[in-house]
Design an enzyme around this catalytic site. Structure first.
Site, PDB file in Angstrom:
ATOM      1  N   GLN A   1      16.264 114.493 188.070  1.00  0.00           N
ATOM      2  CA  GLN A   1      17.074 115.197 187.057  1.00  0.00           C
ATOM      3  C   GLN A   1      17.523 116.564 187.583  1.00  0.00           C
ATOM      4  O   GLN A   1      18.704 116.906 187.577  1.00  0.00           O
ATOM      5  CB  GLN A   1      16.262 115.438 185.793  1.00  0.00           C
ATOM      6  CG  GLN A   1      15.740 114.206 185.107  1.00  0.00           C
ATOM      7  CD  GLN A   1      15.122 114.571 183.769  1.00  0.00           C
ATOM      8  OE1 GLN A   1      15.836 114.674 182.773  1.00  0.00           O
ATOM      9  NE2 GLN A   1      13.825 114.795 183.722  1.00  0.00           N
ATOM     10  N   VAL A   2      16.555 117.363 188.022  1.00  0.00           N
ATOM     11  CA  VAL A   2      16.877 118.714 188.482  1.00  0.00           C
ATOM     12  C   VAL A   2      17.564 118.658 189.845  1.00  0.00           C
ATOM     13  O   VAL A   2      18.538 119.370 190.105  1.00  0.00           O
ATOM     14  CB  VAL A   2      15.596 119.581 188.535  1.00  0.00           C
ATOM     15  CG1 VAL A   2      15.894 120.965 189.098  1.00  0.00           C
ATOM     16  CG2 VAL A   2      14.990 119.708 187.125  1.00  0.00           C
TER      17      VAL A   2
ATOM     18  N   THR B   1       5.211 123.606 186.084  1.00  0.00           N
ATOM     19  CA  THR B   1       5.254 123.073 184.725  1.00  0.00           C
ATOM     20  C   THR B   1       4.433 123.871 183.710  1.00  0.00           C
ATOM     21  O   THR B   1       3.434 124.498 184.066  1.00  0.00           O
ATOM     22  CB  THR B   1       4.734 121.610 184.752  1.00  0.00           C
ATOM     23  OG1 THR B   1       4.589 121.125 183.424  1.00  0.00           O
ATOM     24  CG2 THR B   1       3.387 121.495 185.431  1.00  0.00           C
TER      25      THR B   1
ATOM     26  N   TYR C   1      -1.731 115.273 185.935  1.00  0.00           N
ATOM     27  CA  TYR C   1      -0.440 115.784 186.423  1.00  0.00           C
ATOM     28  C   TYR C   1      -0.469 117.315 186.495  1.00  0.00           C
ATOM     29  O   TYR C   1      -0.099 117.907 187.517  1.00  0.00           O
ATOM     30  CB  TYR C   1       0.673 115.303 185.491  1.00  0.00           C
ATOM     31  CG  TYR C   1       1.988 116.035 185.652  1.00  0.00           C
ATOM     32  CD1 TYR C   1       2.844 115.749 186.716  1.00  0.00           C
ATOM     33  CD2 TYR C   1       2.387 117.009 184.732  1.00  0.00           C
ATOM     34  CE1 TYR C   1       4.045 116.423 186.856  1.00  0.00           C
ATOM     35  CE2 TYR C   1       3.587 117.681 184.869  1.00  0.00           C
ATOM     36  CZ  TYR C   1       4.416 117.389 185.928  1.00  0.00           C
ATOM     37  OH  TYR C   1       5.606 118.062 186.070  1.00  0.00           O
TER      38      TYR C   1
HETATM   39  N1  LIG Z   1      10.582 116.372 183.719  1.00  0.00           N
HETATM   40  C1  LIG Z   1      10.014 117.362 183.014  1.00  0.00           C
HETATM   41  O1  LIG Z   1       9.953 117.345 181.778  1.00  0.00           O
HETATM   42  C2  LIG Z   1       9.423 118.556 183.736  1.00  0.00           C
HETATM   43  C3  LIG Z   1       8.746 119.532 182.976  1.00  0.00           C
HETATM   44  C4  LIG Z   1       8.178 120.631 183.641  1.00  0.00           C
HETATM   45  C5  LIG Z   1       8.314 120.730 185.030  1.00  0.00           C
HETATM   46  N2  LIG Z   1       8.963 119.765 185.721  1.00  0.00           N
HETATM   47  C6  LIG Z   1       9.061 119.912 187.178  1.00  0.00           C
HETATM   48  O2  LIG Z   1      10.434 120.040 187.513  1.00  0.00           O
HETATM   49  C7  LIG Z   1      10.688 119.473 188.797  1.00  0.00           C
HETATM   50  C8  LIG Z   1      11.832 118.488 188.712  1.00  0.00           C
HETATM   51  O3  LIG Z   1      11.451 117.448 187.798  1.00  0.00           O
HETATM   52  P1  LIG Z   1      12.492 116.329 187.332  1.00  0.00           P
HETATM   53  O4  LIG Z   1      12.385 116.239 185.852  1.00  0.00           O
HETATM   54  O5  LIG Z   1      13.813 116.533 187.968  1.00  0.00           O
HETATM   55  O6  LIG Z   1      11.777 115.045 187.943  1.00  0.00           O
HETATM   56  P2  LIG Z   1      12.345 113.579 188.124  1.00  0.00           P
HETATM   57  O7  LIG Z   1      13.611 113.395 187.406  1.00  0.00           O
HETATM   58  O8  LIG Z   1      11.199 112.667 187.860  1.00  0.00           O
HETATM   59  O9  LIG Z   1      12.676 113.552 189.679  1.00  0.00           O
HETATM   60  C9  LIG Z   1      11.682 113.636 190.633  1.00  0.00           C
HETATM   61  C10 LIG Z   1      12.264 113.183 191.958  1.00  0.00           C
HETATM   62  O10 LIG Z   1      11.197 113.231 192.912  1.00  0.00           O
HETATM   63  C11 LIG Z   1      11.356 112.134 193.742  1.00  0.00           C
HETATM   64  N3  LIG Z   1      10.115 111.735 194.391  1.00  0.00           N
HETATM   65  C12 LIG Z   1       8.989 111.255 193.806  1.00  0.00           C
HETATM   66  N4  LIG Z   1       8.104 110.926 194.764  1.00  0.00           N
HETATM   67  C13 LIG Z   1       8.680 111.210 195.951  1.00  0.00           C
HETATM   68  C14 LIG Z   1       8.275 111.078 197.289  1.00  0.00           C
HETATM   69  N5  LIG Z   1       7.108 110.540 197.638  1.00  0.00           N
HETATM   70  N6  LIG Z   1       9.131 111.493 198.269  1.00  0.00           N
HETATM   71  C15 LIG Z   1      10.328 111.994 197.959  1.00  0.00           C
HETATM   72  N7  LIG Z   1      10.790 112.126 196.706  1.00  0.00           N
HETATM   73  C16 LIG Z   1       9.963 111.726 195.716  1.00  0.00           C
HETATM   74  C17 LIG Z   1      11.845 111.015 192.854  1.00  0.00           C
HETATM   75  O11 LIG Z   1      12.468 110.071 193.672  1.00  0.00           O
HETATM   76  P3  LIG Z   1      12.845 108.590 193.152  1.00  0.00           P
HETATM   77  O12 LIG Z   1      14.141 108.808 192.431  1.00  0.00           O
HETATM   78  O13 LIG Z   1      12.970 107.808 194.405  1.00  0.00           O
HETATM   79  O14 LIG Z   1      11.717 108.154 192.280  1.00  0.00           O
HETATM   80  C18 LIG Z   1      12.798 111.760 191.934  1.00  0.00           C
HETATM   81  O15 LIG Z   1      14.113 111.747 192.458  1.00  0.00           O
HETATM   82  C19 LIG Z   1       9.352 118.858 189.231  1.00  0.00           C
HETATM   83  O16 LIG Z   1       8.676 119.761 190.063  1.00  0.00           O
HETATM   84  C20 LIG Z   1       8.580 118.678 187.940  1.00  0.00           C
HETATM   85  O17 LIG Z   1       7.167 118.700 188.147  1.00  0.00           O
HETATM   86  C21 LIG Z   1       9.528 118.688 185.118  1.00  0.00           C
END
Ligand SMILES: NC(=O)c1ccc[n+]([C@@H]2O[C@H](COP(=O)([O-])OP(=O)(O)OC[C@H]3O[C@@H](n4cnc5c(N)ncnc54)[C@H](OP(=O)(O)O)[C@@H]3O)[C@@H](O)[C@H]2O)c1
Length: 303
Positions: A11-12, A100, A124
């Site tokens: 997403q980000v 987070t 997590y």
């Molecule tokens: N989502 C939330 O509500 C939330 C809240 C607080 C903080 N955050 C933090 O914000 C940041 C961005 O989160 P997001 O919501 O954009 O997450 P997201 O949509 O789940 O995207 C995470 C990405 O990481 C990739 N990934 C996972 N395992 C991997 C690996 N082994 N090697 C390379 N890439 C890998 C995934 O690839 P695939 O597409 O191949 O699976 C996906 O593209 C993260 O640090 C998260 O912890 C998120």
């Protein structure tokens, strides 16, 4: 500015790839280009690209699944992050990393500030906290941006789940005793790009540390769902019924108070994200224009 971005399909990450483009050369990689589960691969990609800024938008984000596979979460959210931090330090690059609200236990009555003691309630959150600590201990130039309740027009998130459920049901029951700031991936990506554009990598490196970066204002999941219903179904919104967390058992415990104070980000860098309602309206409008497109993925709930 040469930027290496991981997690470009998240997403980000997806929003960052667009928001960062005006800043210079962006080398954006997905899991295939850089699998964070493979330490040698992290080293070889960072050393061959040699970016000035390394932005890690990749993470293990399956909060409930992490309860059953904490090692997998730790490997991506902590061990891999330590290698990224080591490599960034070695080439004197700025590491920008996301963390987070789930590092906190939610027992505080007011919004959390960066200096508040973390105490994650779930696997997590523990893995993300370990990643933060690794970056801090390695001690290179870094920014850790803690955010919350991320959603976007693509991927798996609460917004898209509620949007789908509104088509299927007349009444939704949604948790009302967890409070936080729904943060649009686009708003967070734009704020990240703004930090780099205004201050540059060197100055941000000098100001290294943790910063909270969420939209302003707050609501409950119930309030968030109610606003989505109002936007999606302005004439006759579905009933959105408040329920307690205890009525919606999930494998991972979540904090009751997820509010993060963004005062430090504003004071140090003059950067603030919009109010959550404004960002939600923009995301809703965007989907209206691209109806039917969800980045090829199915909506689900990861948060
Ligand atoms: N989502 C939330 O509500 C939330 C809240 C607080 C903080 N955050 C933090 O914000 C940041 C961005 O989160 P997001 O919501 O954009 O997450 P997201 O949509 O789940 O995207 C995470 C990405 O990481 C990739 N990934 C996972 N395992 C991997 C690996 N082994 N090697 C390379 N890439 C890998 C995934 O690839 P695939 O597409 O191949 O699976 C996906 O593209 C993260 O640090 C998260 O912890 C998120």
């Amino acid at each position: 500015m040469k930027i290496l971005l991981t997690g470009k399909n998240g997403q980000v990450g997806w929003e960052l790839a667009h928001a960062l483009a005006p800043l210079g050369e962006v080398i954006a990689v997905d899991r295939e280009g850089l699998d964070l589960a493979v330490p040698d691969r992290i080293v070889s990609v960072v050393r061959s690209v040699r970016p000035e800024v390394l932005i890690n938008a990749a993470a293990y984000t399956a909060v409930d699944r992490a309860e059953n596979e904490p090692d997998a979460a730790y490997s991506i959210n902590a061990a891999a992050v330590a290698i990224l931090a080591d490599e960034a330090k070695r080439i004197q690059a700025l590491l920008v990393h996301y963390s987070t609200d789930y590092v906190f236990d939610g027992t505080k009555d007011t919004p959390y500030i960066e200096d508040d003691g973390p105490n994650p309630l779930n696997a997590y959150g523990r893995s993300k906290l370990a990643g933060e600590r690794a970056i801090h201990d390695i001690g290179g130039a870094h920014l850790i941006l803690r955010t919350s309740w991320v959603y976007s027009a693509r991927g798996k998130n609460f917004f898209l789940t509620i949007r789908r459920l509104l088509q299927e049901k007349k009444e939704l029951r949604v948790v009302s005793d967890q409070i936080g700031a729904p943060t649009s991936a686009r708003g967070l990506a734009e704020a990240t790009a703004e930090l780099l554009r205004r201050h540059g990598a060197a100055a941000l490196g000098d100001a290294r540390g943790i910063y909270h970066a969420t939209t302003s204002g707050s609501t409950s999941w119930h309030g968030f769902a109610g606003e989505i219903a109002r936007l999606e179904q302005p004439d006759s919104p579905a009933r959105v019924v408040p329920i307690a967390s205890s009525e919606y058992p999930a494998p991972a415990r979540r904090p009751a108070n997820s509010r993060l104070s963004n005062e430090k980000l504003l004071r140090c860098f003059g950067v603030a994200l919009p109010r959550w309602e404004a960002s939600l309206e923009a995301c809703h409008a965007l989907l209206g224009k691209t109806a039917g497109s969800n980045g090829g993925r199915t909506a689900g709930q990861s948060y």
